[in-house]
Design a protein around this motif. Structure first.
Motif, mmCIF file in Angstrom:
data_model
loop_
_atom_site.group_PDB
_atom_site.id
_atom_site.type_symbol
_atom_site.label_atom_id
_atom_site.label_comp_id
_atom_site.label_asym_id
_atom_site.label_seq_id
_atom_site.Cartn_x
_atom_site.Cartn_y
_atom_site.Cartn_z
ATOM 1 N N ASP A 8 35.446 46.421 21.906
ATOM 2 C CA ASP A 8 35.200 47.255 23.080
ATOM 3 C C ASP A 8 34.426 46.491 24.149
ATOM 4 O OD1 ASP A 8 36.484 49.394 21.891
ATOM 5 O OD2 ASP A 8 34.645 50.207 21.026
ATOM 6 N N TYR A 9 33.481 45.667 23.737
ATOM 7 C CA TYR A 9 32.705 44.876 24.697
ATOM 8 C C TYR A 9 33.600 43.854 25.393
ATOM 9 C CZ TYR A 9 29.186 41.530 26.406
ATOM 10 O OH TYR A 9 28.428 40.681 27.178
ATOM 11 N N LEU A 10 34.481 43.211 24.635
ATOM 12 C CA LEU A 10 35.378 42.216 25.221
ATOM 13 C C LEU A 10 36.422 42.858 26.119
ATOM 14 C CD1 LEU A 10 35.926 39.893 22.124
ATOM 15 C CD2 LEU A 10 34.348 39.564 24.044
ATOM 16 N N ASP A 11 36.636 44.151 25.950
ATOM 17 C CA ASP A 11 37.600 44.889 26.761
ATOM 18 C C ASP A 11 36.883 45.523 27.954
ATOM 19 O OD1 ASP A 11 39.805 46.276 27.727
ATOM 20 O OD2 ASP A 11 39.553 47.942 26.323
ATOM 21 N N GLY A 12 36.372 44.695 28.852
ATOM 22 C CA GLY A 12 35.714 45.207 30.050
ATOM 23 C C GLY A 12 34.411 45.920 29.755
ATOM 24 N N THR A 58 34.442 33.520 36.030
ATOM 25 C CA THR A 58 35.872 33.232 35.997
ATOM 26 C C THR A 58 36.315 32.663 34.664
ATOM 27 O OG1 THR A 58 35.480 31.026 36.901
ATOM 28 C CG2 THR A 58 35.934 32.810 38.468
ATOM 29 N N ALA A 59 35.396 32.627 33.717
ATOM 30 C CA ALA A 59 35.741 32.093 32.397
ATOM 31 C C ALA A 59 35.613 33.173 31.343
ATOM 32 C CB ALA A 59 34.835 30.914 32.044
ATOM 33 N N ALA A 60 35.880 34.432 31.737
ATOM 34 C CA ALA A 60 35.782 35.534 30.792
ATOM 35 C C ALA A 60 36.808 35.353 29.684
ATOM 36 C CB ALA A 60 36.011 36.862 31.508
ATOM 37 N N PRO A 61 36.421 35.635 28.427
ATOM 38 C CA PRO A 61 37.366 35.457 27.320
ATOM 39 C C PRO A 61 38.527 36.426 27.421
ATOM 40 C CG PRO A 61 35.379 36.599 26.584
ATOM 41 C CD PRO A 61 35.111 36.133 27.979
ATOM 42 N N ALA A 62 39.649 36.028 26.915
ATOM 43 C CA ALA A 62 40.817 36.903 26.919
ATOM 44 C C ALA A 62 40.582 38.061 25.976
ATOM 45 C CB ALA A 62 42.056 36.106 26.497
ATOM 46 N N LYS A 63 41.245 39.163 26.267
ATOM 47 C CA LYS A 63 41.097 40.339 25.411
ATOM 48 C C LYS A 63 41.736 40.081 24.053
ATOM 49 C CE LYS A 63 41.167 43.614 29.265
ATOM 50 N NZ LYS A 63 41.844 44.765 29.854
ATOM 51 N N ASN A 107 35.528 49.177 31.329
ATOM 52 C CA ASN A 107 35.957 50.268 30.463
ATOM 53 C C ASN A 107 34.838 50.872 29.626
ATOM 54 O OD1 ASN A 107 38.759 50.002 31.206
ATOM 55 N ND2 ASN A 107 38.840 48.174 29.928
ATOM 56 N N HIS A 108 33.792 50.096 29.357
ATOM 57 C CA HIS A 108 32.714 50.590 28.494
ATOM 58 C C HIS A 108 31.367 50.126 29.045
ATOM 59 C CE1 HIS A 108 35.785 51.565 25.479
ATOM 60 N NE2 HIS A 108 36.255 50.341 25.658
ATOM 61 N N VAL A 109 30.423 51.046 29.123
ATOM 62 C CA VAL A 109 29.069 50.729 29.572
ATOM 63 C C VAL A 109 28.081 51.245 28.537
ATOM 64 C CG1 VAL A 109 27.297 51.137 31.323
ATOM 65 C CG2 VAL A 109 29.665 50.786 32.019
ATOM 66 N N TRP A 110 27.163 50.360 28.141
ATOM 67 C CA TRP A 110 26.047 50.753 27.271
ATOM 68 C C TRP A 110 24.756 50.584 28.065
ATOM 69 C CZ3 TRP A 110 30.184 47.852 25.735
ATOM 70 C CH2 TRP A 110 30.944 48.309 24.639
#
Length: 553
Positions: A399-403, A548-553, A167-170
């Motif tokens: 925003d970073y944690l959201d994809g 596969t261990a990405a934190p939950a939103k 969702n967000h790219v820097w």
């Protein structure tokens, strides 16, 4: 000790299948029974008014009946012959392994549930179900999912096998350092290498696509190759003319620096999808307070006052590629899309980060070996304070944690040195269309010598030396000695994201700035710009996003 109902062989208390005859001890779990119903089972005869997928085992009264739900059928699964049930289980497992890799979760196929009758003859004489029973059947079908849910620890994939939605790219572009002095230097103490690199994925075989800082920045945001003036960072802010499009290469042809408004950037492409974008440029606002909307650019056709930096002006126009596209710079919306770092911090804090952000350091913090002013520090360590200010704030944001994805790279390796890296990769053109014929540029002629003394036959003074024809710049030859294209060398790329496994390194393929642009286009579903529309340009692999261990939103 239990025994098999089929052959009376002894069974352990927890033994599910008889080794002697293969019969299952007890009923199948409901979930497995439902799956077996979709695999390798013969369809019963068609009976008027009775959907064949809902035939149930025969009842004692009528010889055949219709169940109200799948669970009813699964509960009566023992009407299958024991051997058929055992074989069905094995078939299910083999079928699942085969088809799981072929169909995928988005094949558009839905399972068909077929309920076998143990008495075909009786099924032919069956009566149609009552309306209430038919309604119950429809309700039961609606409750059965068309697809199996993804497992909790598997990455969510899209229709093309892409990683979980981004969702967000820097995009952070530093300057003037090659891979061997950055990600490839295990002894480096810079914050980028010693700290950040271990938190993400380093794409080792990643290259610049041109010579010149601005040339590579323009390629990153538009897919366009350089002109001779762009290769020199455009000391004069002139329009690119004639600015015609070569449809065979999707490149704009001409000399000059500023692309016509028909040429789109990744910002324009993302905006066309209904999403937002911004560029956050250090010192473009010269330290103004509050949220500052600016669009600092040279006067059209004039010399660029921000082409060279000094102690009081560390902003360089050529580090901000969007200013060379009229589709951005000439619009009234430009001040709302191009701003200083204060805007970045405000947007992160308010969780309103755009889909695409380009984050640009000033000349004192870009990591280049060229100091921003006489006596100022230079080198990779100068980027530390900038990265330490920006990156942790992004990584701790919602925003970073959201994809979110942070991509950090360099415009090019050091150039103009005896050991400079001019390598390239990935099917890059041997020569860009606008570099084929350099414009004629000459240096001023020498001064005329003084006239001799007056006299009857006074000699005329010697004419001064004519100045040599000056090169338009320090660009290397179009091709290297081995026949490959020349560019700005191997620079590496760091990807930080909750979707990226820390410490991951991709070394199997080669990628470049065009590859990164194509990857961003794929993430947001935009049109393909410039060279990214050409065959041979490959996007970054989805395997990088394997955490596969990405934190939950």
């Amino acid at each position: 000790m239990e025994e098999c109902l089929e052959c009376h062989a002894p069974l352990a208390l927890d033994q599910k299948y008889c080794i002697n005859c293969g019969v299952r001890n007890g009923k199948l779990p409901s979930r497995i029974g439902k799956l077996i119903a979709a695999v390798d089972m013969p369809a019963p005869p068609v009976v008027a008014g009775v959907p064949p997928m809902y035939f149930a085992p025969p009842s004692e009264a009528a010889g055949v009946g219709v169940v109200a739900s799948l669970d009813d059928w699964v509960d009566n699964f023992d009407y299958l012959s024991p051997r058929t049930a055992a074989v069905s289980v094995m078939a299910l497992l083999a079928f699942g392994v085969l088809m799981g890799g072929v169909i995928g979760p988005n094949s558009g196929l839905s399972p068909v549930y077929v309920m076998p009758s143990s008495s075909p003859a009786a099924a032919v004489t069956a009566e149609a179900p009552a309306p209430a029973e038919a309604a119950a059947e429809d309700a039961a079908l609606a409750e059965v999912p068309e697809e199996l849910p993804a497992t909790a620890d598997a990455p969510v994939t899209g229709a093309t096998g892409a990683p979980a939605k981004i969702n967000h790219v820097w995009l952070i572009v530093l300057s003037g350092q090659g891979y061997s002095k950055t990600f490839g230097d295990p002894a480096s103490t810079s914050y980028l290498v010693s700290d950040l690199a271990g938190k993400g994925a380093v794409v080792q075989n990643y290259y610049s696509v041109a010579q010149g800082e601005l040339a590579n920045n323009i390629a990153l945001v538009s897919g366009q190759g350089p002109t001779w003036q762009i290769g020199q960072n455009c000391p004069n802010y002139t329009d690119l003319a004639p600015g015609t499009l070569d449809a065979s290469t999707n490149q704009v042809i001409g000399d000059g620096c500023v692309f016509p408004d028909t040429v789109r950037t990744i910002g324009d492409a993302i905006a066309a999808t209904g999403k937002t974008w911004a560029a956050y440029v250090e010192d473009i606002d010269n330290g103004a307070n509050g949220r500052t909307n600016v669009c600092r650019q040279p006067a059209p056709g004039a010399a660029d006052p921000d082409h060279r930096t000094d102690a009081g002006n560390a902003y360089a126009s050529w580090s901000n590629p969007f200013m060379y596209f009229k589709s951005v710079a000439a619009l009234s919306s430009c001040p709302f899309q191009i701003g200083g770092l204060k805007n970045l911090h405000a947007d992160i804090a308010a969780s309103r980060s755009p889909a695409f952000s380009m984050v640009i350091p000033n000349r004192c913090h870009d990591g280049s070996d060229t100091p921003c002013a006489p006596g100022a520090p230079a080198g990779l360590s100068t980027a530390d304070s900038f990265l330490q200010e920006v990156v942790p704030k992004i990584m701790s944001s919602k925003d970073y944690l959201d994809g979110g994805v942070i991509a950090i790279t360099f415009d090019q390796s050091p150039q103009g040195l005896p050991d400079s890296d001019t390598s390239s990769c990935c099917g890059q053109p041997l020569i860009y269309p606008n570099l084929a014929n350099p414009p004629a540029v000459t240096e001023p002629t020498g001064d005329t010598g003084p006239t001799g003394e007056s006299g009857p036959t006074g000699a005329t003074g010697e004419t001064g030396q004519t100045g040599a024809t000056g090169p338009i710049g320090q660009l290397k030859a179009a091709t290297a000695a081995d026949g490959t294209a020349t560019a700005g060398g191997k620079v590496g790329l760091l990807l930080l994201s909750p979707l990226v496994k820390a410490g991951n390194m991709d070394v199997t393929e080669d990628y470049n700035h065009f590859s990164l642009l194509l990857t961003i286009e794929n993430w947001f579903g935009t049109e393909k710009l410039g060279y990214t529309s050409q065959i041979g340009i490959g996007a970054l692999p989805d395997s990088v996003f394997s955490n596969t261990a990405a934190p939950a939103k």
